[in-house]
Design a protein around this motif. Structure first.
Motif, PDB file in Angstrom:
ATOM      1  N   UNK A 339      16.420  31.336 -70.556  1.00 56.66           N
ATOM      2  CA  UNK A 339      15.415  32.374 -70.798  1.00 56.66           C
ATOM      3  C   UNK A 339      14.905  32.929 -69.480  1.00 56.66           C
ATOM      4  N   UNK A 340      14.626  34.232 -69.474  1.00 53.85           N
ATOM      5  CA  UNK A 340      13.938  34.871 -68.367  1.00 53.85           C
ATOM      6  C   UNK A 340      12.929  35.863 -68.923  1.00 53.85           C
ATOM      7  N   UNK A 341      11.941  36.190 -68.113  1.00 52.84           N
ATOM      8  CA  UNK A 341      11.015  37.280 -68.409  1.00 52.84           C
ATOM      9  C   UNK A 341      11.426  38.491 -67.581  1.00 52.84           C
ATOM     10  N   UNK A 342      11.516  39.647 -68.228  1.00 55.99           N
ATOM     11  CA  UNK A 342      11.926  40.874 -67.541  1.00 55.99           C
ATOM     12  C   UNK A 342      11.049  42.030 -68.019  1.00 55.99           C
ATOM     13  N   UNK A 343      10.614  42.868 -67.100  1.00 64.20           N
ATOM     14  CA  UNK A 343       9.851  44.049 -67.484  1.00 64.20           C
ATOM     15  C   UNK A 343      10.787  45.123 -68.021  1.00 64.20           C
ATOM     16  N   UNK A 368       6.503  48.917 -69.606  1.00 61.94           N
ATOM     17  CA  UNK A 368       6.183  49.033 -71.018  1.00 61.94           C
ATOM     18  C   UNK A 368       5.884  47.670 -71.635  1.00 61.94           C
ATOM     19  N   UNK A 369       6.879  46.793 -71.671  1.00 62.05           N
ATOM     20  CA  UNK A 369       6.694  45.464 -72.261  1.00 62.05           C
ATOM     21  C   UNK A 369       7.334  44.394 -71.386  1.00 62.05           C
ATOM     22  N   UNK A 370       6.737  43.210 -71.437  1.00 66.15           N
ATOM     23  CA  UNK A 370       7.192  42.049 -70.675  1.00 66.15           C
ATOM     24  C   UNK A 370       8.017  41.205 -71.644  1.00 66.15           C
ATOM     25  N   UNK A 371       9.331  41.387 -71.624  1.00 69.08           N
ATOM     26  CA  UNK A 371      10.214  40.872 -72.666  1.00 69.08           C
ATOM     27  C   UNK A 371      10.810  39.510 -72.312  1.00 69.08           C
ATOM     28  N   UNK A 372      11.268  38.810 -73.357  1.00 65.40           N
ATOM     29  CA  UNK A 372      12.076  37.610 -73.202  1.00 65.40           C
ATOM     30  C   UNK A 372      13.540  38.004 -73.347  1.00 65.40           C
ATOM     31  N   UNK A 373      14.310  37.801 -72.289  1.00 67.26           N
ATOM     32  CA  UNK A 373      15.748  38.026 -72.346  1.00 67.26           C
ATOM     33  C   UNK A 373      16.436  36.674 -72.244  1.00 67.26           C
ATOM     34  N   UNK A 374      17.547  36.521 -72.959  1.00 64.19           N
ATOM     35  CA  UNK A 374      18.183  35.211 -73.121  1.00 64.19           C
ATOM     36  C   UNK A 374      19.692  35.345 -72.971  1.00 64.19           C
ATOM     37  N   UNK A 375      20.331  34.312 -72.441  1.00 71.37           N
ATOM     38  CA  UNK A 375      21.784  34.206 -72.396  1.00 71.37           C
ATOM     39  C   UNK A 375      22.167  32.816 -72.868  1.00 71.37           C
ATOM     40  N   UNK A 376      23.417  32.627 -73.295  1.00 73.19           N
ATOM     41  CA  UNK A 376      23.857  31.365 -73.880  1.00 73.19           C
ATOM     42  C   UNK A 376      25.106  30.867 -73.165  1.00 73.19           C
ATOM     43  N   UNK A 377      25.258  29.533 -73.096  1.00 77.59           N
ATOM     44  CA  UNK A 377      26.400  28.929 -72.420  1.00 77.59           C
ATOM     45  C   UNK A 377      26.771  27.622 -73.090  1.00 77.59           C
ATOM     46  N   UNK A 378      27.968  27.146 -72.793  1.00 80.03           N
ATOM     47  CA  UNK A 378      28.423  25.848 -73.286  1.00 80.03           C
ATOM     48  C   UNK A 378      27.971  24.700 -72.396  1.00 80.03           C
ATOM     49  N   UNK A 379      27.595  25.031 -71.158  1.00 79.90           N
ATOM     50  CA  UNK A 379      27.163  24.018 -70.207  1.00 79.90           C
ATOM     51  C   UNK A 379      25.825  24.431 -69.601  1.00 79.90           C
ATOM     52  N   UNK A 380      25.061  23.438 -69.170  1.00 80.13           N
ATOM     53  CA  UNK A 380      23.755  23.709 -68.572  1.00 80.13           C
ATOM     54  C   UNK A 380      23.857  24.681 -67.409  1.00 80.13           C
ATOM     55  N   UNK A 381      24.824  24.479 -66.545  1.00 78.93           N
ATOM     56  CA  UNK A 381      24.933  25.301 -65.344  1.00 78.93           C
ATOM     57  C   UNK A 381      25.602  26.652 -65.587  1.00 78.93           C
ATOM     58  N   UNK A 382      26.156  26.840 -66.782  1.00 84.40           N
ATOM     59  CA  UNK A 382      26.843  28.075 -67.104  1.00 84.40           C
ATOM     60  C   UNK A 382      28.351  27.898 -67.070  1.00 84.40           C
ATOM     61  N   UNK A 383      29.103  28.993 -67.183  1.00 84.45           N
ATOM     62  CA  UNK A 383      28.682  30.398 -67.122  1.00 84.45           C
ATOM     63  C   UNK A 383      27.954  30.850 -68.387  1.00 84.45           C
ATOM     64  N   UNK A 384      26.907  31.662 -68.188  1.00 81.34           N
ATOM     65  CA  UNK A 384      26.123  32.198 -69.288  1.00 81.34           C
ATOM     66  C   UNK A 384      26.627  33.580 -69.693  1.00 81.34           C
ATOM     67  N   UNK A 385      26.420  33.876 -70.958  1.00 84.75           N
ATOM     68  CA  UNK A 385      26.846  35.147 -71.523  1.00 84.75           C
ATOM     69  C   UNK A 385      26.003  36.294 -70.968  1.00 84.75           C
ATOM     70  N   UNK A 386      26.313  37.502 -71.420  1.00 89.00           N
ATOM     71  CA  UNK A 386      25.416  38.618 -71.173  1.00 89.00           C
ATOM     72  C   UNK A 386      24.064  38.319 -71.834  1.00 89.00           C
ATOM     73  N   UNK A 387      23.002  38.800 -71.236  1.00 83.03           N
ATOM     74  CA  UNK A 387      21.664  38.607 -71.803  1.00 83.03           C
ATOM     75  C   UNK A 387      21.427  39.582 -72.949  1.00 83.03           C
ATOM     76  N   UNK A 388      20.516  39.173 -73.836  1.00 86.40           N
ATOM     77  CA  UNK A 388      20.066  40.076 -74.889  1.00 86.40           C
ATOM     78  C   UNK A 388      18.547  39.978 -75.009  1.00 86.40           C
TER      79      UNK A 388
END
Length: 453
Positions: A339-343, A368-388
């Protein structure tokens, strides 16, 4: 602009009254707190995990707005009256005038302690007379409950500090408790006074509580007005109420190495990596730092393992990558969610159409809004997917599971800029909010704020 239906009314009602329904609370990722049969679901229905697993039906992933880095500002991704509520936290004397607790960076979780679920809540709070949590605040408060609906009571710190404010578990004020071999407040965490620009300075940000191997750990950050700006960890020598002491690795400085960054009033060499978080799995624990870094803790949890450079999560950045905050890792369904926070900044495209995007500041771009963006991975360190976009206005949060397997996120409605800073809404900003999540299943592998459709 896109906004939830009847936004002014919904915000005030949810702040003042909360929301009936929704289920019990949360268990931390993997192995440290185990889900137990628990309270019934109430008006919000059965838990997402249990209900979806039984029927083998999952909500669908939404197509992502294009190009990558465009924000999804649809109303379904807002915390709304039907999917969220503000925690009825016990008020401190300072909260009586406002009628609720002013809080940023809301954190909520649930752990199994002595065979029973224990819910914890904390966040960034302010002192009476100030409009924000700076240039100084007076430390970190903790609330506990047996249900996500409460009653939420301030942690009982009266046996530790009979004359201090109840619920305050750590503060720069506690520097007098330092003893040889036991540091509660390091020199770089103490209050100080500048040359007159701000006066008294020193603030603590974004605390989180974690129950790991039978001990309570509190990770937090000394904020922009501190002598050194960065993340640190405290460990309790008793229960969730403390008393807490600083771990050895933070005696001299925050985690990591200093670099040039932050506002102009931060002295060169004083800025370290902020917004620290902890991820645990089995007998291991990792420090997660703003906004791409992580490090494994030593076995004794007194410091992170030595390394020349902290490792980076493998993830797909936006182009260009904006400033991100509030990194947090959560595991569900065998996958790791970063998870990350992104404006989300609004602008007008070449065709005169409003555009929402995770952009850097620029001419014609409005926060405008302070959103939660998220990416998913099979491992803790990644590689992580594109964020949504997982939640509109739900940035700088954490995800958690209730003891029935239901999924939740926190939110706080950022009062600094954007939608919730508008004078018509500011009274409903900075709250201790929780919102239901939905999982799109083992094929979709996405988490969203519970959508209407």
């Amino acid at each position: 602009m896109t906004r939830p239906a009847n936004d002014a009314n919904f915000a005030r009602r949810s702040v003042l009254a909360g929301l009936a329904g929704s289920v019990g609370a949360a268990a931390l990722p993997a192995g440290e707190a185990h889900a137990q049969p628990s309270e019934t679901a109430g008006a919000a229905g059965t838990s997402d995990a249990a209900g979806a697993g039984a029927k083998h039906r999952y909500p669908a992933n939404w197509p992502d707005p294009a190009p990558y880095g465009t924000a999804d500002a649809r109303e379904d991704l807002w915390p709304r009256e039907d999917n969220s509520f503000v925690l009825p936290l016990e008020l401190r004397p300072r909260d009586k005038e406002l009628g609720r607790v002013w809080m940023r960076d809301t954190y909520v979780n649930c752990f199994t302690v002595d065979g029973r679920p224990l819910y914890v809540a904390t966040g960034t709070t302010r002192v009476p007379g100030l409009t924000a949590a700076g240039p100084w605040n007076d430390g970190i408060f903790v609330w506990t409950a047996r249900s996500v609906h409460g009653p939420w009571k301030l942690a009982d710190t009266t046996k530790i500090r009979p004359d201090a404010e109840r619920g305050k578990v750590w503060s720069p004020e506690f520097v007098g408790e330092n003893r040889p071999g036991r540091t509660v407040v390091a020199p770089w965490q103490e209050y100080w006074h500048d040359d007159g620009q701000f006066g008294k300075r020193g603030n603590a940000w974004a605390p989180e509580l974690h129950y790991f191997r039978g001990k309570w750990y509190l990770v937090a950050c000394m904020g922009d007005h501190s002598k050194k700006v960065g993340s640190f960890v405290l460990v309790s020598e008793g229960g969730v109420e403390g008393p807490y002491r600083l771990i050895e690795g933070n005696y001299d400085k925050p985690f990591g190495e200093s670099f040039v960054g932050g506002p102009s009033w931060i002295k060169h060499g004083a800025y370290f990596h902020i917004d620290g978080s902890i991820y645990t799995e089995g007998k291991d624990a990792w420090l997660v730092l703003h906004n791409h870094l992580y490090a494994k803790f030593r076995e004794d949890m007194e410091d992170i393992e030595p390394t020349t450079n902290l490792p980076l999560f493998e993830q797909k950045p936006y182009t260009p990558e904006p400033y991100l905050e509030g990194a947090y890792v959560f595991k569900h369904g065998g996958k790791y969610y970063l998870l990350h926070a992104a404006w989300d900044r609004t602008s007008i495209d070449a065709y005169g159409t409003p555009r929402y995007g995770y952009d850097n500041p620029g001419t014609g771009r409005t926060q405008y809004q302070y959103d939660a963006v998220v990416a998913v991975a099979d491992r803790f360190e990644g590689p992580y997917s594109e964020r949504w976009t997982a939640g509109v206005g739900a940035g700088h949060n954490n995800f958690f599971k209730d003891r029935d397997g239901g999924l939740w996120a926190t939110f706080f409605r950022n009062p600094a800029f954007g939608y919730w800073a508008d004078p018509s809404r500011i009274d409903d900003a900075a709250v201790a909010g929780v919102v239901r999540l939905e999982w799109t299943g083992p094929k979709g592998n996405r988490l969203y704020v519970r959508r209407e459709a």
